[in-house]
Design a protein around this motif. Structure first.
Motif, PDB file in Angstrom:
ATOM      1  N   ALA A 534       0.802  -1.133  -0.070  1.00  0.00           N
ATOM      2  CA  ALA A 534       0.034  -0.121   0.040  1.00  0.00           C
ATOM      3  C   ALA A 534       0.724   1.049  -0.055  1.00  0.00           C
ATOM      4  CB  ALA A 534      -0.963  -0.119   1.353  1.00  0.00           C
ATOM      5  N   VAL A 535       1.977   1.376   0.896  1.00  0.00           N
ATOM      6  CA  VAL A 535       2.653   2.409   0.851  1.00  0.00           C
ATOM      7  C   VAL A 535       3.465   2.887  -0.342  1.00  0.00           C
ATOM      8  CG1 VAL A 535       4.822   3.362   2.019  1.00  0.00           C
ATOM      9  CG2 VAL A 535       3.134   2.272   3.204  1.00  0.00           C
ATOM     10  N   GLY A 536       3.962   1.508  -0.998  1.00  0.00           N
ATOM     11  CA  GLY A 536       4.704   1.539  -2.017  1.00  0.00           C
ATOM     12  C   GLY A 536       3.722   2.141  -3.485  1.00  0.00           C
ATOM     13  N   MET A 537       2.488   1.426  -3.563  1.00  0.00           N
ATOM     14  CA  MET A 537       1.632   1.948  -4.318  1.00  0.00           C
ATOM     15  C   MET A 537       1.272   3.466  -4.345  1.00  0.00           C
ATOM     16  SD  MET A 537       1.164  -0.237  -6.640  1.00  0.00           S
ATOM     17  CE  MET A 537      -0.041   0.290  -7.652  1.00  0.00           C
ATOM     18  N   ALA A 538       0.981   3.829  -3.299  1.00  0.00           N
ATOM     19  CA  ALA A 538       0.558   5.071  -2.674  1.00  0.00           C
ATOM     20  C   ALA A 538       1.471   6.273  -3.392  1.00  0.00           C
ATOM     21  CB  ALA A 538       0.285   5.379  -1.236  1.00  0.00           C
ATOM     22  N   ALA A 539       2.831   5.671  -3.098  1.00  0.00           N
ATOM     23  CA  ALA A 539       4.026   6.642  -3.515  1.00  0.00           C
ATOM     24  C   ALA A 539       4.183   6.689  -4.962  1.00  0.00           C
ATOM     25  CB  ALA A 539       5.335   5.813  -2.573  1.00  0.00           C
ATOM     26  N   HIS A 540       3.981   5.682  -5.482  1.00  0.00           N
ATOM     27  CA  HIS A 540       4.200   5.685  -6.913  1.00  0.00           C
ATOM     28  C   HIS A 540       2.991   6.364  -7.679  1.00  0.00           C
ATOM     29  CE1 HIS A 540       4.158   3.306 -11.111  1.00  0.00           C
ATOM     30  NE2 HIS A 540       5.063   4.271 -11.058  1.00  0.00           N
ATOM     31  N   ILE A 541       2.051   6.247  -7.238  1.00  0.00           N
ATOM     32  CA  ILE A 541       0.658   6.913  -7.889  1.00  0.00           C
ATOM     33  C   ILE A 541       1.098   8.679  -7.669  1.00  0.00           C
ATOM     34  CG2 ILE A 541      -1.697   7.437  -7.560  1.00  0.00           C
ATOM     35  CD1 ILE A 541      -1.983   4.246  -6.918  1.00  0.00           C
ATOM     36  N   LEU A 542       1.235   8.976  -6.477  1.00  0.00           N
ATOM     37  CA  LEU A 542       1.408  10.272  -6.074  1.00  0.00           C
ATOM     38  C   LEU A 542       2.600  10.791  -6.634  1.00  0.00           C
ATOM     39  CD1 LEU A 542       0.532  10.387  -2.242  1.00  0.00           C
ATOM     40  CD2 LEU A 542      -1.029  11.326  -4.159  1.00  0.00           C
ATOM     41  N   GLY A 543       3.650   9.838  -6.667  1.00  0.00           N
ATOM     42  CA  GLY A 543       5.035  10.323  -7.466  1.00  0.00           C
ATOM     43  C   GLY A 543       4.557  10.863  -8.926  1.00  0.00           C
ATOM     44  N   VAL A 544       3.665  10.041  -9.644  1.00  0.00           N
ATOM     45  CA  VAL A 544       3.853  10.433 -11.186  1.00  0.00           C
ATOM     46  C   VAL A 544       2.659  11.487 -11.081  1.00  0.00           C
ATOM     47  CG1 VAL A 544       2.594   9.546 -13.235  1.00  0.00           C
ATOM     48  CG2 VAL A 544       3.952   7.791 -11.683  1.00  0.00           C
ATOM     49  N   ILE A 545       1.906  11.484 -10.384  1.00  0.00           N
ATOM     50  CA  ILE A 545       0.849  12.817 -10.255  1.00  0.00           C
ATOM     51  C   ILE A 545       1.715  13.998 -10.237  1.00  0.00           C
ATOM     52  CG2 ILE A 545      -0.960  14.023  -9.028  1.00  0.00           C
ATOM     53  CD1 ILE A 545      -2.415  11.188  -8.422  1.00  0.00           C
ATOM     54  N   THR A 546       2.609  13.749  -9.220  1.00  0.00           N
ATOM     55  CA  THR A 546       3.283  15.190  -8.859  1.00  0.00           C
ATOM     56  C   THR A 546       4.235  15.666 -10.010  1.00  0.00           C
ATOM     57  OG1 THR A 546       3.442  14.405  -6.321  1.00  0.00           O
ATOM     58  CG2 THR A 546       5.028  16.020  -7.309  1.00  0.00           C
ATOM     59  N   ILE A 547       4.794  14.500 -10.626  1.00  0.00           N
ATOM     60  CA  ILE A 547       5.523  15.108 -11.952  1.00  0.00           C
ATOM     61  C   ILE A 547       4.493  15.476 -12.974  1.00  0.00           C
ATOM     62  CG2 ILE A 547       6.625  13.764 -13.907  1.00  0.00           C
ATOM     63  CD1 ILE A 547       7.888  11.700 -11.967  1.00  0.00           C
ATOM     64  N   CYS A 548       3.380  15.182 -13.106  1.00  0.00           N
ATOM     65  CA  CYS A 548       2.397  15.496 -14.139  1.00  0.00           C
ATOM     66  C   CYS A 548       2.147  16.986 -13.652  1.00  0.00           C
ATOM     67  CB  CYS A 548       1.016  14.741 -13.651  1.00  0.00           C
ATOM     68  SG  CYS A 548      -0.066  14.789 -15.412  1.00  0.00           S
ATOM     69  N   PHE A 549       1.899  17.413 -12.414  1.00  0.00           N
ATOM     70  CA  PHE A 549       1.708  18.906 -12.227  1.00  0.00           C
ATOM     71  C   PHE A 549       3.006  19.450 -12.220  1.00  0.00           C
ATOM     72  CE2 PHE A 549      -1.684  17.979  -8.679  1.00  0.00           C
ATOM     73  CZ  PHE A 549      -2.551  17.275  -9.755  1.00  0.00           C
ATOM     74  N   GLY A 550       4.334  18.964 -11.986  1.00  0.00           N
ATOM     75  CA  GLY A 550       5.339  19.648 -12.167  1.00  0.00           C
ATOM     76  C   GLY A 550       5.942  20.214 -13.557  1.00  0.00           C
ATOM     77  N   VAL A 551       5.542  19.462 -14.537  1.00  0.00           N
ATOM     78  CA  VAL A 551       6.081  19.651 -16.028  1.00  0.00           C
ATOM     79  C   VAL A 551       5.108  20.804 -16.510  1.00  0.00           C
ATOM     80  CG1 VAL A 551       6.829  17.508 -16.372  1.00  0.00           C
ATOM     81  CG2 VAL A 551       4.348  18.065 -17.084  1.00  0.00           C
ATOM     82  N   GLU A 552       4.148  21.184 -15.673  1.00  0.00           N
ATOM     83  CA  GLU A 552       3.307  22.343 -16.168  1.00  0.00           C
ATOM     84  C   GLU A 552       4.015  23.699 -15.403  1.00  0.00           C
ATOM     85  OE1 GLU A 552      -0.783  21.825 -17.303  1.00  0.00           O
ATOM     86  OE2 GLU A 552      -0.855  20.527 -15.520  1.00  0.00           O
ATOM     87  N   LEU A 553       4.888  23.473 -14.571  1.00  0.00           N
ATOM     88  CA  LEU A 553       5.479  24.766 -13.943  1.00  0.00           C
ATOM     89  C   LEU A 553       6.128  25.553 -14.596  1.00  0.00           C
ATOM     90  CD1 LEU A 553       6.246  23.228 -10.513  1.00  0.00           C
ATOM     91  CD2 LEU A 553       4.298  24.578 -11.028  1.00  0.00           C
ATOM     92  N   GLN A 554       6.110  26.834 -14.701  1.00  0.00           N
ATOM     93  CA  GLN A 554       6.835  27.879 -15.835  1.00  0.00           C
ATOM     94  C   GLN A 554       8.329  27.612 -15.602  1.00  0.00           C
ATOM     95  OE1 GLN A 554       5.661  31.689 -15.366  1.00  0.00           O
ATOM     96  NE2 GLN A 554       6.849  32.408 -17.185  1.00  0.00           N
ATOM     97  N   LYS A 555       8.845  27.310 -14.374  1.00  0.00           N
ATOM     98  CA  LYS A 555      10.325  27.391 -14.363  1.00  0.00           C
ATOM     99  C   LYS A 555      10.830  26.071 -14.740  1.00  0.00           C
ATOM    100  CE  LYS A 555      11.176  30.287 -10.155  1.00  0.00           C
ATOM    101  NZ  LYS A 555      11.691  30.187  -8.667  1.00  0.00           N
ATOM    102  N   VAL A 556      10.272  25.193 -15.071  1.00  0.00           N
ATOM    103  CA  VAL A 556      10.716  23.675 -15.611  1.00  0.00           C
ATOM    104  C   VAL A 556      10.938  24.089 -17.134  1.00  0.00           C
ATOM    105  CG1 VAL A 556      10.143  21.383 -16.395  1.00  0.00           C
ATOM    106  CG2 VAL A 556       9.375  22.451 -13.897  1.00  0.00           C
ATOM    107  N   GLY A 557      10.079  25.045 -17.785  1.00  0.00           N
ATOM    108  CA  GLY A 557      10.216  25.345 -19.187  1.00  0.00           C
ATOM    109  C   GLY A 557       9.919  24.391 -20.137  1.00  0.00           C
ATOM    110  N   ALA A 558       9.138  23.346 -19.926  1.00  0.00           N
ATOM    111  CA  ALA A 558       8.685  22.286 -20.811  1.00  0.00           C
ATOM    112  C   ALA A 558       7.595  22.682 -21.413  1.00  0.00           C
ATOM    113  CB  ALA A 558       8.531  21.037 -19.947  1.00  0.00           C
ATOM    114  N   PRO A 559       7.553  22.197 -22.835  1.00  0.00           N
ATOM    115  CA  PRO A 559       6.668  22.521 -23.819  1.00  0.00           C
ATOM    116  C   PRO A 559       5.409  22.172 -23.235  1.00  0.00           C
ATOM    117  CG  PRO A 559       8.345  21.302 -24.831  1.00  0.00           C
ATOM    118  CD  PRO A 559       8.696  21.221 -23.638  1.00  0.00           C
ATOM    119  N   LYS A 560       4.181  22.829 -23.469  1.00  0.00           N
ATOM    120  CA  LYS A 560       2.814  22.439 -22.973  1.00  0.00           C
ATOM    121  C   LYS A 560       2.313  21.151 -23.170  1.00  0.00           C
ATOM    122  CE  LYS A 560       1.033  27.210 -23.382  1.00  0.00           C
ATOM    123  NZ  LYS A 560       0.081  28.236 -23.707  1.00  0.00           N
TER     124      LYS A 560
END
Length: 653
Positions: A534-560
Motif C-alpha cells: 500500500a505504501v509503495g503503490m501510494a508513493a508511485h501513484i502520487l509520485g507520477v501525479i506530482t510529476i504531471c503537475f510539475g511539468v506544467e510549472l513555468q520554471k521547468v520550461g517544458a513544452p505544454k
C-alpha cells in the motif's frame, strides 16, 4: 501726447527684446520661430537638448506626450515648440499643458507651446492632440533658448508616423538577401491603441537611393507585435514568434531618465497589474518594482513598490520619479508606457533620500529584469498566476540589445530529471518485478537471493536515493518550502510542493518498514505485505501525479504537451499491469486444468491394473515462460522510452 503714443509700442518691443521675453515668446514669432535677441542662432548641433515623444505613432484625434529635456547638466530658460506636417510644413494639432508653459499660435491659439518664466529648466512635458483629419507624418520642432544670446533653431524630434500608413524615405544600399522583414509595433495611448509597420533595409555593397512606401492596416484587435525601434533606439525584452508576440518590454535610456513601454497579453477581466522588477538575481526578494495598475474602468496608473520575499509591498513615496503615464487594458492586451527619472547613487543623493521610505531605483546598475502580471484589488497587487519572467542575464539599460532569452533554472531541471528517473523508470519497473515476476527465474539466485528481489530492491533503493537528492536540491533552490503560483485555470498545480513532501515521506517510510519485515511464516507477515504494498503503490501513484503537475510549472520550461506524455505513460503502465495480470490468471488456469486432467485420467492416483502412482509435479512454475520474459523486456524498453522523452523535453527547452 501723439509722440508718446507712438513711442509706447516701440519701447515695449525694445524692453521685450532686451529682457528676452521671460513670460514667453511673443505671438509674432509663431511664423518665424526666431527670437528677437539680436544674436544669431547657434550653428552647432543641439546635443544638449532633445525632444521625445511617448509614442512613435499617432492616430487622428489621438493624443501623445511630448517632452523637452536638457542633457549633460545643461538647462534652458525658454522655448517655442510646434508640431509640423512633414510633407507640407504646416503647423498641426493642439497642445495642452502638463507640467509648465502656456499655449499659443494658430487660429485656435493652441498650436504651439512656450515658456511662462525665465527660470532655469531641465524638462517640461505637454500633451499634443492630433487633428481628426490628419493624414501624414509629423515631427515636433522647437527653438530652445539656453541664455539671452545663445539659442538653437529647428531642434526636432524623431518622426511620428500615422498609425495606418508609414512612409520612409532614406538613402539605402541594396544587395539580395540582406533586407529585414517588415516589423509591426503596437503602442497604447490614453485615448487610442495604435499600430504601425516599418520596412527597413541593411546597408550592402551596391549603392543606390530608394524611396520605400509601406502601407498597412493596424494589427488585429488584441494583437501584440514587435516594436520596430527594438535594437535601434530601444533595448527590448521580448517573446515573439515572427511578428506575433506574447510580450514586449522596451526602454529608451537617457542619463536623467528612462522611458519604458510594456505590452503583454493577459487573461481575465477586472482590475489588473502589469509590472517590471529590477533584481540582483533571478529570484524574487528585495526587488524594486515599477507597476502599472488598471482599474475596472480601464484607467491606468503607475507606481513604485518592492518585493519583500515573494510578496509585493507598497511604499509611501510610490509616485516619486514617475511621469508621462499612458496605458490601456483592452481585448486581452495590457499596454503601459511611462518615464522614470533616475538618480545616480552618490553621497548627496543618499542624504537627500534619507527621509523617503525607499530609495529611488538606480537604473544605471545592471539588473535582471522581471516581468509579471496578476489581479489587483484596489491598490493591492494580488499574487501573480504565473511565475514572473526573468532575463537570463543582467541587463544594461544603456544598451539597445534585443533580449529573447529568459532565466533558466538548472536546479529545477535537475530536480525534475531526478524525479522522472526515480518514478517513471525505476519505480515503474521495480514494482512490476515485485508484483508479477516472483515465479520467474524461480530456480536462480543472485548473491544468494531471488532474482526478482535483487532487481526490485536495487531499483527501489535507487528511487530512494534519487528522491532524496532531488528533494534536497529543490529545497536549496527555493530557500526552503515555497508556495507556487499556479497558471490561470490550473490551481491544482499549486499542490506540487506538498505532494512532493508526501511522496518523499512515503519513500523513506517503506525501506524503514522493510527493516522490520517478519519472517515468511510469521503470523504478521500478511499484514506487513499489505502495508508494504500500500505504501509503495501510494508513493508511485502520487509520485507520477506530482510529476504531471510539475511539468506544467513555468520554471521547468517544458513544452505544454509534456503533460500529455506523462498521461500517456500512466495509461500505458495501467494497461501493462492489466496485461500481466491477465496472463498470470490464464497461466494459472491452464496449469489447474492440466493437473485436473491427469487426476481424472488416473482414477485418483490408481491405474486399471491396480498399480497406483502420483502425478508428476511440474518442474517449473507456468508463469515462468518465455512470453513473460518478453513482456518484461518490452516493458523496460517502453518505460525507458518514456523516461528519455521526458528528460529531453525538460532539459532541451
Amino acid at each position: 501726447m501723439m509722440l508718446l503714443r507712438c513711442l509706447v509700442p516701440f519701447l515695449t518691443l525694445l524692453i521685450g527684446q532686451i529682457s528676452g521675453y521671460g513670460s514667453g515668446a511673443p505671438s509674432f514669432t509663431c511664423s518665424t520661430k526666431m527670437p528677437s535677441h539680436g544674436a544669431p542662432a547657434q550653428t552647432s548641433p543641439a546635443t544638449d537638448y532633445q525632444i521625445t515623444t511617448s509614442s512613435s505613432t499617432y492616430t487622428p484625434g489621438g493624443s501623445i506626450t511630448v517632452t523637452i529635456t536638457a542633457l549633460n547638466g545643461k538647462v534652458f530658460v525658454g522655448y517655442l515648440m510646434v508640431a509640423k506636417d512633414e510633407g507640407t510644413g504646416a503647423d498641426l494639432g493642439s497642445f495642452s499643458i502638463i507640467s509648465g508653459g502656456k499655449v499659443m499660435c494658430g487660429t485656435t491659439r493652441d498650436q504651439g507651446v512656450t515658456h511662462t518664466n525665465k527660470a532655469s529648466k531641465t524638462t517640461e512635458s505637454f500633451t499634443w492632440t492630433a487633428p481628426s483629419n490628419a493624414n501624414g507624418n509629423i515631427k515636433f520642432e522647437a527653438t530652445i533658448v539656453q541664455s539671452y544670446s545663445k539659442y538653437w533653431l529647428n531642434v526636432h524630434s524623431d518622426v511620428v508616423t500615422l498609425a495606418s500608413a508609414v512612409v520612409t524615405t532614406k538613402p539605402t544600399t541594396t544587395v539580395p538577401d540582406t533586407t529585414k522583414a517588415a516589423t509591426t509595433t503596437s503602442v497604447a495611448t490614453d485615448k487610442n491603441t495604435v499600430s504601425t509597420t516599418v520596412l527597413s533595409s541593411k546597408p550592402t555593397t551596391t549603392p543606390s537611393t530608394t524611396t520605400t512606401t509601406t502601407t498597412t492596416q493596424p494589427p488585429a484587435t488584441g494583437a501584440v507585435t514587435m516594436d520596430h525601434r527594438c535594437g535601434d533606439t530601444r533595448g527590448c525584452f521580448v517573446n515573439c514568434e515572427g511578428n506575433d508576440c506574447q510580450y514586449v518590454v522596451s526602454w529608451h535610456y537617457r542619463p536623467e531618465y528612462v522611458d519604458f513601454s510594456i505590452t503583454r497579453k493577459v487573461t481575465g477581466g477586472g482590475s489588473k497589474w502589469l509590472a517590471i522588477g529590477f533584481s540582483s538575481d533571478p529570484k524574487m526578494g528585495d526587488d524594486d518594482v515599477l507597476h502599472c495598475l488598471s482599474d475596472s474602468a480601464g484607467h491606468v496608473t503607475v507606481a513604485r513598490s518592492y518585493n519583500q520575499g515573494t510578496s509585493n509591498q507598497p511604499i509611501a513615496n510610490s509616485q516619486e520619479g514617475i511621469s508621462s503615464v499612458i496605458g490601456s487594458y483592452n481585448d486581452g492586451v495590457f499596454r503601459c508606457s511611462f518615464r522614470y527619472s533616475q538618480v545616480r547613487p552618490d553621497p548627496d543623493n543618499r542624504v537627500k533620500r534619507q527621509g523617503t521610505s525607499r530609495p529611488m531605483i538606480d537604473l544605471h546598475q545592471h539588473r535582471h529584469l522581471m516581468l509579471g502580471d496578476g489581479p489587483a484589488f484596489g491598490d493591492i497587487l494580488a499574487m501573480h498566476k504565473e511565475n514572473p519572467l526573468v532575463t537570463a542575464e543582467m541587463v544594461n539599460l544603456q544598451s539597445t540589445d534585443i533580449i529573447g532569452d529568459v532565466a533558466r533554472y538548472p536546479l529545477v531541471k535537475v530536480h525534475g530529471c531526478l524525479m522522472i528517473l526515480a518514478w517513471i523508470f525505476c519505480t515503474g519497473v521495480g514494482l512490476v518485478f515485485a508484483r508479477f515476476y516472483k515465479p520467474v527465474w524461480s530456480n536462480r539466485t543472485i548473491l544468494g537471493l531471488k532474482v526478482w528481489f535483487q532487481f526490485h530492491r536495487g531499483l527501489m533503493v535507487t528511487t530512494l536515493v534519487l528522491t532524496l537528492v532531488g528533494f534536497i536540491i529543490i529545497f536549496v533552490e527555493a530557500n526552503g518550502y515555497s508556495k507556487i503560483s499556479a497558471p490561470i485555470g490550473k490551481g491544482y498545480v499549486a499542490s506540487h510542493p506538498i505532494l512532493g513532501i508526501i511522496v518523499t515521506v512515503l519513500t523513506v517510510t517503506n525501506p524503514i518498514m522493510a527493516l522490520f519485515r517478519p519472517g515468511p511464516k510469521d503470523k504478521n507477515r500478511p499484514i506487513f505485505n499489505w502495508a508494504h504494498w500500500a505504501v509503495g503503490m501510494a508513493a508511485h501513484i502520487l509520485g507520477v501525479i506530482t510529476i504531471c503537475f510539475g511539468v506544467e510549472l513555468q520554471k521547468v520550461g517544458a513544452p505544454k504537451y509534456t503533460v500529455y506524455v506523462v498521461i500517456g505513460y500512466i495509461v500505458y503502465h495501467v494497461l501493462m499491469e492489466i496485461t500481466l495480470k491477465i496472463y498470470d490468471l490464464f497461466a494459472e488456469r491452464q496449469n489447474s486444468a492440466r493437473i485436473e486432467h491427469m487426476e481424472m485420467k488416473n482414477g485418483n492416483g490408481a491405474t486399471q491394473n491396480g498399480n497406483s502412482f502420483r502425478p508428476e509435479e511440474p518442474k517449473r512454475d507456468p508463469k515462468d515462460s518465455i512470453i513473460k520474459k518478453l513482456l518484461l523486456a518490452f516493458h523496460v524498453a517502453i518505460a525507458f522510452a518514456f523516461t528519455l522523452t521526458l528528460l529531453l523535453l525538460v532539459t532541451q527547452y
